[in-house]
Design a protein around this motif. Structure first.
Motif, PDB file in Angstrom:
ATOM      1  N   LYS A   1       0.216   8.877   0.969  1.00  0.00           N
ATOM      2  CA  LYS A   1      -0.003   7.191   0.958  1.00  0.00           C
ATOM      3  C   LYS A   1      -0.698   7.506   0.254  1.00  0.00           C
ATOM      4  CE  LYS A   1      -0.093   4.698   4.268  1.00  0.00           C
ATOM      5  NZ  LYS A   1      -0.222   3.805   5.746  1.00  0.00           N
ATOM      6  N   VAL A   2      -0.595   5.919  -0.478  1.00  0.00           N
ATOM      7  CA  VAL A   2      -2.320   6.363  -2.051  1.00  0.00           C
ATOM      8  C   VAL A   2      -2.612   5.273  -2.352  1.00  0.00           C
ATOM      9  CG1 VAL A   2      -1.002   6.892  -3.627  1.00  0.00           C
ATOM     10  CG2 VAL A   2      -3.123   7.754  -4.172  1.00  0.00           C
ATOM     11  N   ASP A   3      -3.573   4.495  -2.623  1.00  0.00           N
ATOM     12  CA  ASP A   3      -3.197   3.517  -3.164  1.00  0.00           C
ATOM     13  C   ASP A   3      -3.830   3.853  -4.421  1.00  0.00           C
ATOM     14  OD1 ASP A   3      -4.956   2.616  -0.781  1.00  0.00           O
ATOM     15  OD2 ASP A   3      -6.946   3.689  -0.754  1.00  0.00           O
TER      16      ASP A   3
ATOM     17  N   GLY B   1      16.361  11.589   1.194  1.00  0.00           N
ATOM     18  CA  GLY B   1      16.916  11.615   1.908  1.00  0.00           C
ATOM     19  C   GLY B   1      15.424  10.670   2.869  1.00  0.00           C
ATOM     20  N   GLY B   2      14.426  10.868   1.867  1.00  0.00           N
ATOM     21  CA  GLY B   2      13.375   9.527   2.064  1.00  0.00           C
ATOM     22  C   GLY B   2      13.243   8.550   2.475  1.00  0.00           C
ATOM     23  N   VAL B   3      11.827   7.225   2.574  1.00  0.00           N
ATOM     24  CA  VAL B   3      11.216   6.672   2.140  1.00  0.00           C
ATOM     25  C   VAL B   3      10.310   6.042   1.512  1.00  0.00           C
ATOM     26  CG1 VAL B   3      11.146   3.986   3.259  1.00  0.00           C
ATOM     27  CG2 VAL B   3      13.093   5.664   4.588  1.00  0.00           C
ATOM     28  N   GLY B   4      10.665   5.318   0.236  1.00  0.00           N
ATOM     29  CA  GLY B   4       9.547   5.146  -1.093  1.00  0.00           C
ATOM     30  C   GLY B   4       8.904   3.441   0.003  1.00  0.00           C
ATOM     31  N   GLY B   5       7.720   3.111   0.018  1.00  0.00           N
ATOM     32  CA  GLY B   5       7.355   2.060   0.442  1.00  0.00           C
ATOM     33  C   GLY B   5       6.167   1.641  -0.446  1.00  0.00           C
ATOM     34  N   VAL B   6       6.657   0.075  -0.819  1.00  0.00           N
ATOM     35  CA  VAL B   6       4.990  -0.061  -1.413  1.00  0.00           C
ATOM     36  C   VAL B   6       4.358  -1.892  -0.578  1.00  0.00           C
ATOM     37  CG1 VAL B   6       4.355  -1.160  -3.676  1.00  0.00           C
ATOM     38  CG2 VAL B   6       6.097   0.584  -3.995  1.00  0.00           C
TER      39      VAL B   6
ATOM     40  N   PHE C   1      -4.580  -4.687  -4.102  1.00  0.00           N
ATOM     41  CA  PHE C   1      -4.632  -4.002  -2.646  1.00  0.00           C
ATOM     42  C   PHE C   1      -3.244  -3.267  -2.864  1.00  0.00           C
ATOM     43  CE2 PHE C   1      -6.656  -7.442  -2.037  1.00  0.00           C
ATOM     44  CZ  PHE C   1      -8.264  -7.646  -1.371  1.00  0.00           C
ATOM     45  N   GLN C   2      -3.210  -2.085  -4.416  1.00  0.00           N
ATOM     46  CA  GLN C   2      -1.787  -1.689  -3.387  1.00  0.00           C
ATOM     47  C   GLN C   2      -1.993  -0.401  -3.328  1.00  0.00           C
ATOM     48  OE1 GLN C   2       0.882  -1.415  -7.723  1.00  0.00           O
ATOM     49  NE2 GLN C   2      -1.342  -2.952  -8.645  1.00  0.00           N
ATOM     50  N   GLN C   3      -0.491   0.335  -2.088  1.00  0.00           N
ATOM     51  CA  GLN C   3      -0.633   0.906  -1.503  1.00  0.00           C
ATOM     52  C   GLN C   3       0.959   1.200  -1.566  1.00  0.00           C
ATOM     53  OE1 GLN C   3      -1.193   1.022   2.895  1.00  0.00           O
ATOM     54  NE2 GLN C   3      -3.064   1.708   2.285  1.00  0.00           N
ATOM     55  N   TRP C   4       0.707   2.722  -1.732  1.00  0.00           N
ATOM     56  CA  TRP C   4       1.746   3.337  -1.598  1.00  0.00           C
ATOM     57  C   TRP C   4       1.859   4.400  -1.211  1.00  0.00           C
ATOM     58  CZ3 TRP C   4       5.408   2.484  -6.279  1.00  0.00           C
ATOM     59  CH2 TRP C   4       4.562   1.570  -7.387  1.00  0.00           C
ATOM     60  N   GLU C   5       3.847   4.510  -0.317  1.00  0.00           N
ATOM     61  CA  GLU C   5       3.771   5.833   0.404  1.00  0.00           C
ATOM     62  C   GLU C   5       5.076   6.249   0.469  1.00  0.00           C
ATOM     63  OE1 GLU C   5       3.121   5.477   5.134  1.00  0.00           O
ATOM     64  OE2 GLU C   5       4.646   3.780   3.688  1.00  0.00           O
ATOM     65  N   LEU C   6       5.468   7.811   1.217  1.00  0.00           N
ATOM     66  CA  LEU C   6       6.263   8.438   1.437  1.00  0.00           C
ATOM     67  C   LEU C   6       6.288   8.905   2.114  1.00  0.00           C
ATOM     68  CD1 LEU C   6       8.551   9.669  -0.574  1.00  0.00           C
ATOM     69  CD2 LEU C   6       7.311  12.027  -1.264  1.00  0.00           C
ATOM     70  N   LEU C   7       8.122   9.034   2.733  1.00  0.00           N
ATOM     71  CA  LEU C   7       8.074   8.947   3.885  1.00  0.00           C
ATOM     72  C   LEU C   7       9.628  10.312   3.686  1.00  0.00           C
ATOM     73  CD1 LEU C   7       8.281   5.827   6.098  1.00  0.00           C
ATOM     74  CD2 LEU C   7       5.946   7.167   5.441  1.00  0.00           C
ATOM     75  N   ASP C   8       9.691  11.016   4.523  1.00  0.00           N
ATOM     76  CA  ASP C   8      10.378  12.096   4.577  1.00  0.00           C
ATOM     77  C   ASP C   8      11.729  11.751   5.263  1.00  0.00           C
ATOM     78  OD1 ASP C   8      10.182  12.997   7.674  1.00  0.00           O
ATOM     79  OD2 ASP C   8       9.442  14.407   7.088  1.00  0.00           O
ATOM     80  N   ALA C   9      13.008  12.193   5.326  1.00  0.00           N
ATOM     81  CA  ALA C   9      14.087  11.541   6.268  1.00  0.00           C
ATOM     82  C   ALA C   9      13.915  11.364   7.547  1.00  0.00           C
ATOM     83  CB  ALA C   9      14.854  12.339   6.032  1.00  0.00           C
ATOM     84  N   GLY C  10      13.120  11.729   8.451  1.00  0.00           N
ATOM     85  CA  GLY C  10      12.856  11.623   9.548  1.00  0.00           C
ATOM     86  C   GLY C  10      12.083  10.428   9.677  1.00  0.00           C
TER      87      GLY C  10
END
Length: 318
Positions: free
Chosen positions: A301-303, A253-258, A286-295
């Motif tokens: 976070k990683v480049d 239930g988390g969130v991915g982001g790019v 300048f790529q940055q990738w992110e993973l958030l939990d459901a809250g």
């Protein structure tokens, strides 16, 4: 997303595109009753492939294919008022190789295929031969196929205005506001420019492929001949999407982001008034990738290193 949630910077039927962008149709004044049909429709399609990019921290790499499709309609009720509607789709097909900081567990990919659908509309009003204003609204669902639709929903809008100084120079601005998944409201200033500073040379952010729903970016365009042009451009992209409930608790239930900044060379061909074809090749930097939990708490976070990409787009107008 280009500088906003998935399709927020729209094209000819949205906030940042050729006709619908502030002032773009006012280079010679507002449209008249004889300026074409009262309804026009466009069908859009295309795709981009980002070759493998290595993560700078923690190992692993990722490649991404994206497919785009959409349909738009523009209605002219009188010489001053136009309304645009659009339905757009983006599919993101992520291929992670090796474990990385984004991996919720050893041997588990952060996510796979992601699908985004947006419904948007806008109203344009031409005050006179120079001034034009617009107001837009969009609703978007973005996530994995089995993710909760209600948890994948965002809404946003745009407001802007422009002034045509001459037939070759239009300048404007505005703001985009949008909700985000598990994060605060996103606010982005919008700048519109369409400037033919020399014969066959233009600095503009409305010339990019109509099929790319994330906006044109800023381009330096050279018109070589009737129907053919080359352009050098760049833009900022931001994507965010809901994950499903599978996998470890840190991912469920988390969130991915790019986030990334693509820079490209584009070739455009218009064989007639109906068809348009575009080919692009470039580098996503300048790529940055992110993973958030459901809250909404950040899990990783990683480049990532710059990656090459290629793409092709088409549109048909009737």
């Amino acid at each position: 997303l280009a500088a906003a949630p998935a399709f927020a910077q729209e094209d000819e039927f949205g906030a940042d595109g050729a006709e619908a962008a502030p002032g773009a149709t006012l280079e010679g004044g507002p449209p008249t009753a004889d300026d074409g049909p009262s309804v026009s429709t466009v069908l859009l399609g295309g795709g981009i492939y980002n070759f493998a990019s290595s993560f700078e921290q923690g190992g692993g790499e990722v490649s991404v294919g994206r497919a785009f499709a959409g349909v738009g309609a523009r209605f002219r009720f009188d010489p001053q008022i136009g309304v645009g509607l659009r339905l757009a789709y983006e599919g993101g097909f992520y291929d992670f190789d090796g474990d990385s900081r984004l991996s919720p567990a050893p041997g588990v990919a952060p996510w796979g295929d992601v699908h985004s659908v947006q419904i948007g509309g806008r109203v344009d009003y031409a005050f006179d031969r120079q001034w034009r204003a617009n107001l837009g609204l969009f609703f978007e669902f973005s996530g994995k196929t089995s993710a909760s639709a209600g948890d994948s929903f965002t809404v946003g809008g745009t407001i802007g205005a422009s002034y045509s100084f001459s037939e070759t120079f239009t300048l404007g601005g505005g703001v985009l506001l949008s909700s985000r998944l598990e994060e605060s409201v996103l606010a982005i200033p919008l700048i519109f420019i369409d400037w033919e500073f020399a014969e066959n040379w233009k600095l503009t952010n409305v010339a990019g492929p109509e099929a790319y729903p994330t906006g044109a970016g800023l381009e330096l365009e050279w018109t070589i001949s009737d129907g053919f042009a080359l352009a050098l451009g760049a833009r900022y992209e931001f994507r965010q999407f809901r994950l499903d409930d599978s996998g470890p608790a840190s991912r469920a239930g988390g969130v991915g982001g790019v986030q990334q900044t693509p820079v490209w060379l584009r070739a455009e061909w218009r064989p007639d008034a109906a068809w348009r074809f575009d080919g692009v090749v470039g580098v996503s930097a300048f790529q940055q990738w992110e993973l958030l939990d459901a809250g909404g708490a950040q899990q990783a976070k990683v480049d990532a290193d710059p990656s090459l990409f290629v793409g092709a787009f088409l549109s048909y107008r009737f």
